[in-house]
Structures are given as C-alpha cells and as structure tokens.
Write a protein that holds these residues in place. Structure first.
Motif, PDB file in Angstrom:
ATOM      1  N   SER A 316       3.927 -11.788  33.665  1.00 30.31           N
ATOM      2  CA  SER A 316       4.559 -12.845  34.646  1.00 30.31           C
ATOM      3  C   SER A 316       4.387 -12.618  36.156  1.00 30.31           C
ATOM      4  O   SER A 316       4.677 -13.734  36.742  1.00 30.31           O
ATOM      5  N   ALA A 403      13.951  -3.764  35.961  1.00 29.72           N
ATOM      6  CA  ALA A 403      12.565  -3.808  35.914  1.00 29.72           C
ATOM      7  C   ALA A 403      11.836  -2.453  36.372  1.00 29.72           C
ATOM      8  O   ALA A 403      12.447  -1.796  37.142  1.00 29.72           O
ATOM      9  N   ASP A 420      12.882  -9.133  33.816  1.00 27.73           N
ATOM     10  CA  ASP A 420      14.268  -9.820  34.319  1.00 27.73           C
ATOM     11  C   ASP A 420      15.360  -8.719  34.607  1.00 27.73           C
ATOM     12  O   ASP A 420      16.366  -9.247  34.943  1.00 27.73           O
TER      13      ASP A 420
END
Length: 463
Positions: A316, A403, A420
């Motif tokens: 991501s 994280a 997240d």
C-alpha cells in the motif's frame, strides 16, 4: 478400508495395523545421505566450493526449495553432496540453462518462484504443539480435533482425496523410543513398510497401509518421543510427497538451540562476510493500485532484511510508484508486491550504519513476548492468538499493534504487522516465503533491530 485417521490413532493405541508408507514414487533419504561426492569431478568440486562460500544457512535454503520443486528428496543439511548437486543440475536442465550445479542469482530467483508455487498451494505453515515446532499443509488439512497426545488435522470429510497430520508426544515411561520404533516398523498383510531408519536422536518409518501412504518421524527427548504422522491418498502423489519431506526438515524441538537443531540434521549457520551493498538503481515496474486508491506521494517504513539491500515494506505504500526514495536519497527498485496481503519488497543501497534483520524459523507461540519495529524504538506487545480475524492462518493476533516488522525476543524478523497499526501481523513463514519467492535470502548474521528500519517515499505515477 482402514481410514487414514486410523494411521495416527494406531500410534497411540499400539495397534499392529499401523503402516508407515514410504513415498509413492520416491524414497525418503537419511539426513546424512547427501554426503557422497563423485570421484574426480572438477565440476562437483567447484559447485561444492560455491556452496561453502555462500554459507550453510543460505545453501540449506536452496535445498529446501529444491525439495518443494521435487528435485531433492533428502533433508536440508547446508552441505553440498551428490544428491544436492544432481538436484541443482536437474532444475537447471528443466529451465533450459547450462547444468553447472551452481546457481546464478537469476536462477536462484527462478527456483524460489517455483518453490513458492508449491508452498502456496499447500498453505505450508508452522505451528508449535506438544513441545515441537513443525511445518504442515494448513491449506489442505483444515479440520482440527484434539487427541490425548496431540492435535489431529485432516482434510474436510467431503474432500475426494484425504490427508491427515497428527502431532504427537508419547511418554517414554509408557513405551521406550526403541520400542516405539520396533512397533511402528512391524508389517502385517495389510501394511507394508518400505523404509525405516533408527538413529540415536530420531527415527523414520514410511510405507502404505490399506492403500494409503504414510510417513512418520519422531525425535527423542529425555521424557518423550515427539514427532508426527502424515498420511495421504496416493492420488495426491507425487506433489504431496514433497510435503512429508518438508515436514521432516522443519521438525525441531520448540526453542531448540543451534546444537539441538544440529543433532536433528539441521545446519548450524556459519558466519560469512556481508556482501557489498548494491549501487542505487531506478524503481522497477509499478505495483498496480487497488481500485479506488489515491495516487499521492506516500511515506512509510521499510525493514532491511538482507545484506544485498532487500527492504521489506507495504504494498500500500509503494503501489503506483515510479520511484522509491530511501532516506539519504538512494533510489530503490520495486521487486514485487502483494496488495491482498499488503506486503512488498524493494531493493536498493543499504543506508550507512544500517543492519539487516535475521529471519526467525520457528513459529511464534501464544502469549510470546514480541515487539514491533515501528521506528527507532521497538514497541513491546504479545501474541494473543495464533490466527487473525475469521481464522486467518496467515496472521497472528497481537495484544497491541503498530506498523512495522514483528520482532522476536532474539531480535529476528518474525512477521510484518498491519500497516494501519491494527493488532495483527503476517506470520514469519508467510513473509519469508514471499521474500524468497522474490529472490531475497536471509543474512548469515542478524544485526541490531533498531538499525534495521529505513524511511522510504513513493512518488506515484500518473493517475
């Protein structure tokens, strides 16, 4: 027909019906069976020298992948023998390159990719039960039940081809190690033993029982015989045969030291000089953006996992990148990414003073104290469950999240936490399989976890 479940049950009950089948098409080799060398063969000598130069742990990783590709049917020893030499050459022939017995970096990456297809197909995962840590085909044997001496895993009853795994710990006060071996290698009209081996530290028995194939391996402790029984429908062969060898190579006492591992046929890693860092290279092909994702500049954490500049990060973070810039200004190449599991690998110059993490091999245990490398200072937490939400066996659940890399008590990479900051993490075996499939290899020695993180910035492509 005797059900495959009965194979494991008979170990507990002492029934003479038990047969431990050998592989349907291959015979399992003793752990020391890969020590022979061809007579006066300069090519073999060169291959052996190359294996020694890369270190025992790195070569054992190659051997493990050759097991998964079906080219090697002995346990990873970390040493080059005739079996390993022939296995490398066989794989090289299959991919249409010169069969030298020495992998180039590109060929090693191809091997890892081929092996990853099999580990993914079987969902090969690790667990710790009854004092042992072992890999098993979690994607195939999904149904779990509890026995007096350990858990039983099986394919769903509706499945056409059955497979089972029993993890067992049998007190030697009730049956000695030698007596257990003698019982398990006994044949009868319905049971054929095709291979058996007794050593001071372990034994192996394999064969067929009423048409089903089985493989058994136990190791000796001061108080117990600990091990596993795996059985499968021959229709699953030859692919499933590799699972039995992989299980045997993964079996070790939970928390075993290097010395204990060596007694079970596992190599003790030897230090080797770190390879020089690669020079900066431009980013590679973009990882496709997930539907609806914004094409904006993103900054995230990267974890250095090899001396060659392999950096673990999140898909991501780098999705859609044209360039990945490391702290200090170095440019990294995008090697691969998996958006579904939010994991990615980039490769670039190692920042000055940075140190790669070692890779943990045993599975994490419930309630084990771990930490999250979310920056310079690790965040302490614990493993609260050995699966994620909805029983996701690729993940563990944590007491608290952040994280970054999941680090065990020895400072080794044990997983990748949620980007997240949620309380979950991809398991170490899944992470290491992804890394190997993309050409990364673990360092010979791990460094200080506080010196393994690096900030990276993604500059996106055109929306």
């Amino acid at each position: 027909m005797l059900s495959i479940r009965t194979i494991g049950a008979c170990v507990l009950a002492g029934s003479a019906l038990l047969s431990l089948p050998a592989f349907a098409q291959t015979q399992p080799a003793a752990p020391d069976a890969d020590t022979a060398k061809p007579a006066a063969d300069p090519a073999f000598d060169a291959a052996k020298a190359a294996a020694v130069a890369m270190g025992a742990d790195a070569f054992a990783s190659i051997q493990q992948d050759l097991i998964w590709t079906g080219d090697l049917n002995t346990l990873p020893s970390g040493e080059m023998g005739k079996r390993s030499y022939d296995a490398i050459r066989a794989f090289q022939k299959r991919i249409n390159v010169k069969d030298t017995g020495i992998f180039t970096p590109q060929q090693r990456e191809v091997l890892a990719q081929h092996a990853a297809k099999f580990t993914s197909a079987f969902g090969f995962d690790t667990l710790t039960e009854r004092g042992i840590t072992i890999g098993y085909p979690a994607k195939v044997t999904t149904d779990r039940s509890e026995g007096r001496n350990g858990p039983h895993f099986a394919t769903p009853k509706a499945a056409k081809n059955q497979a089972t795994v029993d993890i067992l710990s049998l007190p030697t006060a009730k049956e000695s190690f030698e007596a257990l071996f003698a019982r398990l290698k006994t044949e009868n009209p319905k049971r054929k033993v095709t291979y058996s081996l007794l050593r001071p530290d372990f034994f192996v028995v394999s064969g067929t029982n009423e048409g089903m194939t089985f493989y058994i391996r136990f190791i000796r402790t001061d108080t117990d015989s600990k091990g596993f029984v795996v059985g499968w429908d021959p229709a699953l062969s030859p692919r499933f045969d590799r699972v039995a060898i992989a299980m045997a190579s993964s079996l070790k006492l939970a928390g075993a030291s290097d010395q204990a591992g060596a007694q079970q046929g596992q190599p003790k890693p030897q230090p080797q000089p770190a390879a020089p860092s690669e020079s900066p290279r431009p980013a590679g092909p973009p990882v496709p953006l997930a539907p609806g994702a914004a094409a904006t500049t993103k900054t995230g954490i990267g974890i250095i996992v090899s001396s060659q500049g392999d950096i673990l990060t999140y898909a991501s973070v780098i999705a859609g990148c044209e360039t990945v810039t490391l702290q200090g200004g170095g440019k990294a190449k995008v090697i691969g990414g998996d958006l579904n599991n939010d994991i990615a690998l980039v490769r670039g110059p190692v920042p000055a003073g940075a140190q790669p993490l070692a890779w943990r091999l045993p599975a994490l245990a419930e309630n084990e104290a771990v930490s999250l490398l979310s920056g310079a200072a690790p965040v302490a937490t614990t493993v609260s469950a050995l699966a994620g939400t909805n029983g996701d066996t690729r993940r563990v659940t944590l007491a608290a999240g952040a994280a970054g890399a999941l680090i065990d008590g020895d400072g080794a990479l044990a997983g990748l936490s949620a980007a997240d900051g949620g309380p979950s993490a991809l398991k170490g075996l899944f992470v290491s399989a992804f890394l190997r499939a993309n050409g990364a290899a673990p360092p010979s020695q791990g460094g200080d976890p506080t010196k393994a993180s690096v900030t990276l910035t993604c500059t996106p492509g055109k929306p």
